[in-house]
Design an enzyme around this catalytic site. Structure first.
Site, PDB file in Angstrom:
ATOM      1  N   CYS A  73      42.752  34.647  46.646  1.00  0.00           N
ATOM      2  CA  CYS A  73      44.102  34.137  46.882  1.00  0.00           C
ATOM      3  C   CYS A  73      45.153  35.239  46.870  1.00  0.00           C
ATOM      4  O   CYS A  73      46.283  35.011  47.308  1.00  0.00           O
ATOM      5  CB  CYS A  73      44.453  33.099  45.806  1.00  0.00           C
ATOM      6  SG  CYS A  73      44.506  33.778  44.120  1.00  0.00           S
ATOM      7  N   GLU A 112      39.339  26.285  48.375  1.00  0.00           N
ATOM      8  CA  GLU A 112      40.429  26.220  47.393  1.00  0.00           C
ATOM      9  C   GLU A 112      41.244  27.498  47.469  1.00  0.00           C
ATOM     10  O   GLU A 112      40.703  28.585  47.686  1.00  0.00           O
ATOM     11  CB  GLU A 112      39.831  26.038  45.994  1.00  0.00           C
ATOM     12  CG  GLU A 112      40.841  25.903  44.871  1.00  0.00           C
ATOM     13  CD  GLU A 112      41.022  27.185  44.055  1.00  0.00           C
ATOM     14  OE1 GLU A 112      41.617  27.112  42.975  1.00  0.00           O
ATOM     15  OE2 GLU A 112      40.590  28.265  44.516  1.00  0.00           O
ATOM     16  N   ARG A 156      48.554  23.679  37.140  1.00  0.00           N
ATOM     17  CA  ARG A 156      47.984  24.762  37.947  1.00  0.00           C
ATOM     18  C   ARG A 156      47.742  24.200  39.347  1.00  0.00           C
ATOM     19  O   ARG A 156      46.626  23.825  39.708  1.00  0.00           O
ATOM     20  CB  ARG A 156      46.676  25.250  37.317  1.00  0.00           C
ATOM     21  CG  ARG A 156      45.980  26.385  38.071  1.00  0.00           C
ATOM     22  CD  ARG A 156      44.610  26.658  37.433  1.00  0.00           C
ATOM     23  NE  ARG A 156      43.813  27.568  38.215  1.00  0.00           N
ATOM     24  CZ  ARG A 156      43.870  28.886  38.143  1.00  0.00           C
ATOM     25  NH1 ARG A 156      44.719  29.465  37.331  1.00  0.00           N
ATOM     26  NH2 ARG A 156      43.085  29.641  38.886  1.00  0.00           N
ATOM     27  N   ARG A 158      46.937  23.846  43.078  1.00  0.00           N
ATOM     28  CA  ARG A 158      46.142  24.549  44.070  1.00  0.00           C
ATOM     29  C   ARG A 158      45.980  23.663  45.300  1.00  0.00           C
ATOM     30  O   ARG A 158      46.074  22.432  45.196  1.00  0.00           O
ATOM     31  CB  ARG A 158      44.745  24.916  43.523  1.00  0.00           C
ATOM     32  CG  ARG A 158      44.764  25.977  42.425  1.00  0.00           C
ATOM     33  CD  ARG A 158      45.231  27.311  42.966  1.00  0.00           C
ATOM     34  NE  ARG A 158      45.155  28.394  42.007  1.00  0.00           N
ATOM     35  CZ  ARG A 158      46.127  28.763  41.192  1.00  0.00           C
ATOM     36  NH1 ARG A 158      47.288  28.088  41.216  1.00  0.00           N
ATOM     37  NH2 ARG A 158      45.990  29.778  40.375  1.00  0.00           N
TER      38      ARG A 158
END
Length: 448
Positions: A73, A112, A156, A158
């Protein structure tokens, strides 16, 4: 219960593996570039990961029904340079995934990444990703999900990208709500392996706690980040910047201004002037972005309105490093005592949060591990593993710094399981509609 085959790319600690194993999945290939994580994956799952995905012969990848990948990421994260596909080291790894998909054509995919991927390069990056997958005949859906949506005390967010060679018509993302959560659900009481706060850290927090308590009760404590270096600063920021002033007006252009904490720039060399400015003011640009102007303006106004109690306190924060001179109070309306909350040291400042959730785990340094303030300690790796639904792993990385880094990069196993369950359930529904005798996936898909 028959199984389905999956491959686990950029495997890390194996969050995808944990989730899919629960659903009857059988991992036929994993890939992870870091040797110590390869060793750990083999210990936990009995399968030795391949190394760099770029070195894998894609033709030799075993047949599989589901490909999962939390591709790096960093090229897309707000915390990085956001080079995207132009990042020569990591930015093009998505296309390695595409190459495997092109060779093997698994029925389903789950990817993801960070939410900023959707906005990166004005949305062009995600559009490219979607077009690449659609060109391989994948129907694609995307959603933002966070562990706290499912009762896990960590915020968190995502993005999850699911794809299917069949239509995704009828696919439903897992139901999620806003049920109350508490960090205490994952905490142990004074664990023996917890790293205690240093005297220096305690001193820094005491200084900011004093700031909190000095603020009069009738004064609304700021919801914007406190940038103490702006208290007393006068350098231009609304229509120009220190950089543009020097470019246009020459070497003495900043002499009449004050820099960090009101330090006079008069008589300083160019290099000394530059160092006497806040780090956020040293960018080589002719105009600051709106968000930066807003923060500078708000901080200077707050100082002007509260100078009588801030000025005597100000010398205490000056010796701190830049990131410790910033403060974020995310407990509006609560008692002004930071020792009752969860704290995290970030590049953006000392962040204080309510005990309902943990801050997002980040894969940076062990100094950014959440702090349990009332016990004056950091969270342990096992507690952080609970935040990622990986607490049942027998082995975690050693030393602790490696564990925190890996957990910051990990996918949340419970969230992945719910996404995969929804995708596999659709497979069964479609199989029934087609009157197939046996669906591709026959795992126990009872909602959890």
């Amino acid at each position: 219960m028959s199984s389905f085959r999956f491959i686990d790319l950029f495997a890390g600690l194996g969050g995808f593996h944990v989730a899919l194993d629960r659903l009857g999945g059988h991992c036929v290939l994993s890939a992870e570039i870091q040797p110590h994580l390869q060793e750990l994956y083999a210990k936990n799952f009995g399968i030795s990961p391949m190394g760099d995905i770029r070195d894998i012969n894609h033709d030799s990848v075993p047949d599989h029904e589901l490909l999962c990948a939390g591709f790096p990421c960093q090229p897309f994260s707000k915390a990085g340079e956001q080079l995207g596909f132009e990042c020569t080291r990591q930015g093009t790894l998505f296309f390695e995934v595409v190459s495997i998909l092109e060779k093997k054509r698994p029925n389903h995919i789950i990817l993801e990444n960070v939410p900023n991927l959707l906005k990166h390069d004005g949305g062009k990056t995600f559009e490219r990703i979607k077009l690449e997958l659609q060109a391989l005949n994948y129907d694609v859906e995307v959603a933002k999900l966070s562990p706290h949506h499912f009762g896990i005390p960590q915020i968190r967010e995502r993005i999850y990208i699911v794809g299917s060679q069949s239509s995704l018509d009828g696919f439903e993302w897992p139901e999620h709500g806003k049920s109350p959560t508490s960090i205490t659900a994952v905490l142990e009481d004074h664990p023996t392996d917890a790293r205690q706060l240093s005297e220096r850290t305690i001193h820094c927090l005491n200084v900011w706690n004093e700031f909190l308590q000095l603020c009069p009760a009738e004064t609304n404590f700021p919801s914007f980040p406190i940038w103490s270096m702006e208290f007393g600063a006068t350098y231009p920021f609304e229509t120009s910047t220190p950089f543009s002033e020097r470019e246009i007006h020459g070497s003495d252009a900043l002499d009449k201004y004050q820099g960090t904490h009101g330090k006079s720039l008069q008589g300083l060399s160019l290099d000394e002037q530059w160092k006497a400015l806040p780090s956020h003011a040293r960018t080589p640009q002719s105009e600051f972005p709106k968000w930066k102007k807003d923060f500078i303006r708000a901080n200077r106004q707050f100082y002007k309105d509260n100078k009588h109690w801030i000025s005597p306190w100000l010398p205490k924060v000056k010796p701190f490093i830049s990131s410790h001179q910033k403060f974020e109070w995310n407990a509006q309306g609560c008692a002004r005592d930071l020792w009752q909350y969860i704290i995290q040291f970030r590049a953006s400042g000392v962040r204080v949060k309510r005990t309902t959730t943990s801050p997002s785990l980040v894969a940076m340094t062990d100094t950014q591990v959440p702090i349990i303030a009332w016990q004056k300690r950091y969270m342990t790796p096992r507690e952080c593993a609970k935040l990622q639904s990986l607490d049942h792993l027998e082995h975690l990385p050693q030393p602790q710094a490696r564990a925190f880094a890996a957990l910051g990069n990990a996918v949340n196993a419970n969230v992945v399981e719910k996404v995969a369950r929804a995708l596999l359930r659709l497979e069964m529904v479609q199989a029934k509609v087609k009157h197939a005798s046996t669906p591709l996936f026959t795992s126990d898909l009872t909602p959890s």
